[in-house]
Design a protein around this motif. Structure first.
Motif, PDB file in Angstrom:
ATOM      1  N   GLU A 161       5.797   2.061  -2.721  1.00  0.00           N
ATOM      2  CA  GLU A 161       5.284   0.898  -1.979  1.00  0.00           C
ATOM      3  C   GLU A 161       3.841   0.537  -2.324  1.00  0.00           C
ATOM      4  O   GLU A 161       3.351  -0.516  -1.915  1.00  0.00           O
ATOM      5  CB  GLU A 161       5.348   1.195  -0.472  1.00  0.00           C
ATOM      6  N   LYS A 167       1.696  -2.684  -1.091  1.00  0.00           N
ATOM      7  CA  LYS A 167       0.593  -2.555  -0.130  1.00  0.00           C
ATOM      8  C   LYS A 167      -0.638  -3.291  -0.674  1.00  0.00           C
ATOM      9  O   LYS A 167      -1.325  -3.997   0.060  1.00  0.00           O
ATOM     10  CB  LYS A 167       0.286  -1.072   0.055  1.00  0.00           C
ATOM     11  N   GLU A 211       1.848  -6.857   1.568  1.00  0.00           N
ATOM     12  CA  GLU A 211       3.153  -7.242   2.124  1.00  0.00           C
ATOM     13  C   GLU A 211       3.387  -6.465   3.419  1.00  0.00           C
ATOM     14  O   GLU A 211       2.904  -5.338   3.564  1.00  0.00           O
ATOM     15  CB  GLU A 211       4.251  -6.945   1.099  1.00  0.00           C
ATOM     16  N   PRO A 212       4.126  -7.031   4.385  1.00  0.00           N
ATOM     17  CA  PRO A 212       4.330  -6.337   5.660  1.00  0.00           C
ATOM     18  C   PRO A 212       5.130  -5.041   5.481  1.00  0.00           C
ATOM     19  O   PRO A 212       6.006  -4.970   4.601  1.00  0.00           O
ATOM     20  CB  PRO A 212       5.118  -7.347   6.507  1.00  0.00           C
ATOM     21  N   PRO A 213       4.840  -4.009   6.320  1.00  0.00           N
ATOM     22  CA  PRO A 213       5.462  -2.691   6.154  1.00  0.00           C
ATOM     23  C   PRO A 213       6.994  -2.725   6.109  1.00  0.00           C
ATOM     24  O   PRO A 213       7.594  -2.001   5.311  1.00  0.00           O
ATOM     25  CB  PRO A 213       4.978  -1.908   7.376  1.00  0.00           C
ATOM     26  N   SER A 214       7.627  -3.574   6.908  1.00  0.00           N
ATOM     27  CA  SER A 214       9.100  -3.549   6.914  1.00  0.00           C
ATOM     28  C   SER A 214       9.646  -4.064   5.575  1.00  0.00           C
ATOM     29  O   SER A 214      10.637  -3.551   5.045  1.00  0.00           O
ATOM     30  CB  SER A 214       9.651  -4.381   8.076  1.00  0.00           C
ATOM     31  N   ASP A 215       9.003  -5.088   4.999  1.00  0.00           N
ATOM     32  CA  ASP A 215       9.423  -5.600   3.685  1.00  0.00           C
ATOM     33  C   ASP A 215       9.212  -4.545   2.601  1.00  0.00           C
ATOM     34  O   ASP A 215      10.029  -4.393   1.691  1.00  0.00           O
ATOM     35  CB  ASP A 215       8.607  -6.841   3.286  1.00  0.00           C
ATOM     36  N   ARG A 216       8.085  -3.847   2.732  1.00  0.00           N
ATOM     37  CA  ARG A 216       7.760  -2.822   1.732  1.00  0.00           C
ATOM     38  C   ARG A 216       8.818  -1.735   1.732  1.00  0.00           C
ATOM     39  O   ARG A 216       9.304  -1.314   0.694  1.00  0.00           O
ATOM     40  CB  ARG A 216       6.396  -2.182   2.049  1.00  0.00           C
ATOM     41  N   ARG A 217       9.174  -1.311   2.937  1.00  0.00           N
ATOM     42  CA  ARG A 217      10.175  -0.243   3.054  1.00  0.00           C
ATOM     43  C   ARG A 217      11.523  -0.697   2.483  1.00  0.00           C
ATOM     44  O   ARG A 217      12.176   0.031   1.723  1.00  0.00           O
ATOM     45  CB  ARG A 217      10.316   0.146   4.529  1.00  0.00           C
ATOM     46  N   ALA A 218      11.896  -1.934   2.822  1.00  0.00           N
ATOM     47  CA  ALA A 218      13.192  -2.447   2.351  1.00  0.00           C
ATOM     48  C   ALA A 218      13.210  -2.484   0.819  1.00  0.00           C
ATOM     49  O   ALA A 218      14.190  -2.080   0.174  1.00  0.00           O
ATOM     50  CB  ALA A 218      13.437  -3.838   2.927  1.00  0.00           C
ATOM     51  N   ARG A 219      12.110  -2.942   0.224  1.00  0.00           N
ATOM     52  CA  ARG A 219      12.046  -3.030  -1.246  1.00  0.00           C
ATOM     53  C   ARG A 219      12.057  -1.629  -1.877  1.00  0.00           C
ATOM     54  O   ARG A 219      12.731  -1.397  -2.888  1.00  0.00           O
ATOM     55  CB  ARG A 219      10.776  -3.794  -1.657  1.00  0.00           C
ATOM     56  N   TYR A 256      12.981   8.895   0.230  1.00  0.00           N
ATOM     57  CA  TYR A 256      11.876   8.045   0.690  1.00  0.00           C
ATOM     58  C   TYR A 256      10.757   8.886   1.308  1.00  0.00           C
ATOM     59  O   TYR A 256       9.580   8.651   1.086  1.00  0.00           O
ATOM     60  CB  TYR A 256      12.426   7.027   1.700  1.00  0.00           C
TER      61      TYR A 256
END
Ligand code: ATP
Length: 361
Positions: free
Chosen positions: A100, A104, A108-116, A131
């Motif tokens: 991520e 970062k 980008e917002p944390p939820s988008d980062r995690r999804a990517r 992860y």
């Protein structure tokens, strides 16, 4: 209109003090291709790739990315990304945090980062549980995949690879070679890869550039470089090869390294002929040399004495010494084993279609 290359290099010169590491390199790399730069140690591969990613300045020359000059653009402003042999992962962070990291930076917002990051884990065939795993708990191959996932998270226009597999063991390297090629197909990105491993280059690349002493000696698809090298250097760099220095004569023969090589008319028709006095190098790969029976005919014939036989896994290699002291190498599959004894006289033949003539070499 022909499409413009994604990356165009013109006359790239790099000097370190009085030493010239690159002597005017010209290259066009096409959109979406897997382009590999190979060459022996010190030929300038790393210098060239460091210039391309902006870690090193050029002394002279132009670099255009989709037609826009970038040679003066700082590394962090170029839409490219490098994957190193050393990986440069953050050991104190988790796998997810490493992947991520570029997202970062882009806030980008944390939820988008995690999804990517999870998407990229899947793309690189790592389980989602990784992860939260620490980098220090990953194996060499897993770290390599994390480094790749992080590079892809940057979403670069071009991914550059500096010998990313050279520290890994043979099996893992082979697996990752295939995975990298697959990843290239799936992402459709432009990959520029450097290695001194010819095998790696042949397995993965669309096109290969061979470097020698700061110059590009040949650029072509792997088969072309293997079968039709432009120079002795490229021929020898691309694996086992038999080379004969030849000179045209007035009859149906070539003089090569002190041996007479008989050339029949058909071979001459195939262009494997030299005018009287003209010189060249005749190349034939060991897998195309045959042992002939006394009554056999062939486009090219060379005689010698069988000296040695070596087993190379599934293949057998034979060394034959000609009367002029040149060693000719022959390779056969195990099931085609030649039964002659060391010390016996043998007749070798090869066909014009498997021979390549390097003129003037
Ligand atoms: P290898 O496969 O060993 O990494 P390479 O093909 O990548 O080799 P480079 O590292 O690009 O080769 O080096 C090309 C030449 O430039 C070498 O002779 C090297 O010694 C020289 N060189 C590279 N970096 C510098 C530097 N910072 N200062 C002086 N000479 C350098």
């Amino acid at each position: 209109m022909p499409s413009q290359p994604i990356l165009r290099l013109r006359n790239i010169v790099k000097k370190f003090g009085t030493f010239t590491a690159l002597h005017g390199v010209d290259l066009d790399i096409e959109e979406g291709e897997f382009f590999t730069i190979v060459g022996p140690s010190g030929s300038g591969k790393s210098t060239l790739i460091r210039i391309l990613v902006g870690m090193e300045e050029t002394t002279e020359g132009e670099i255009s990315l989709r037609g826009t000059r970038i040679e003066k653009t700082p590394a962090n402003q170029r839409p490219t990304c490098m994957v190193f042999q050393s990986l440069a992962l953050f050991p104190h962070m988790s796998v997810g945090q490493n992947i991520e990291f570029p997202l970062k930076l882009r806030k980008e917002p944390p939820s988008d980062r995690r999804a990517r990051a999870l998407e990229l884990l899947e793309l690189l065939r790592l389980p989602a549980e990784y992860y939260d795993k620490r980098i220090s708990q990953c194996s060499g191959g897993e770290k390599q995949r994390v480094a790749l996932a992080r590079a892809l998270a940057f979403d670069p226009e071009i991914l550059f690879f500096d010998e990313p597999l050279s520290a890994l063991d043979y099996r893992l390297r082979k697996t990752l070679e295939r995975e990298l090629k697959e990843l290239h197909n799936r992402t459709g990105k432009t990959f520029v890869y450097i290695t001194h491993s010819l095998e790696e280059a042949m397995v993965m690349s669309d096109r290969i550039a061979i470097m020698r002493q700061g110059r590009v000696e040949q650029i072509a698809v792997a088969d072309e470089i293997y079968g039709r090298p432009v120079s002795r250097f490229v021929a020898e760099f691309m694996g086992e090869v038999n080379l004969f220095d030849v000179e045209g004569t007035t009859n149906e023969r070539l003089h090569g390294n002190g041996v007479e090589i008989h050339v029949n008319g058909e071979a001459r028709d195939c262009g494997v002929s030299l005018a009287p006095g003209e010189t060249g190098t005749l190349m034939v790969r060991p897998e195309y040399v045959r042992f002939l029976a006394a009554t056999d005919t062939c486009d090219f014939i060379v005689r010698g004495v069988l000296r040695d036989e070596y087993a190379l896994g599934s293949r057998l290699q034979y060394q034959i010494e000609t009367s002029a002291g040149q060693t000719v190498t022959v390779e056969k599959l195990r099931e085609d084993r030649f039964t002659g004894q060391p010390g016996s006289e043998v007749m070798l033949g090869f066909d014009a279609e498997n021979v390549h003539l390097i003129r003037g070499a």
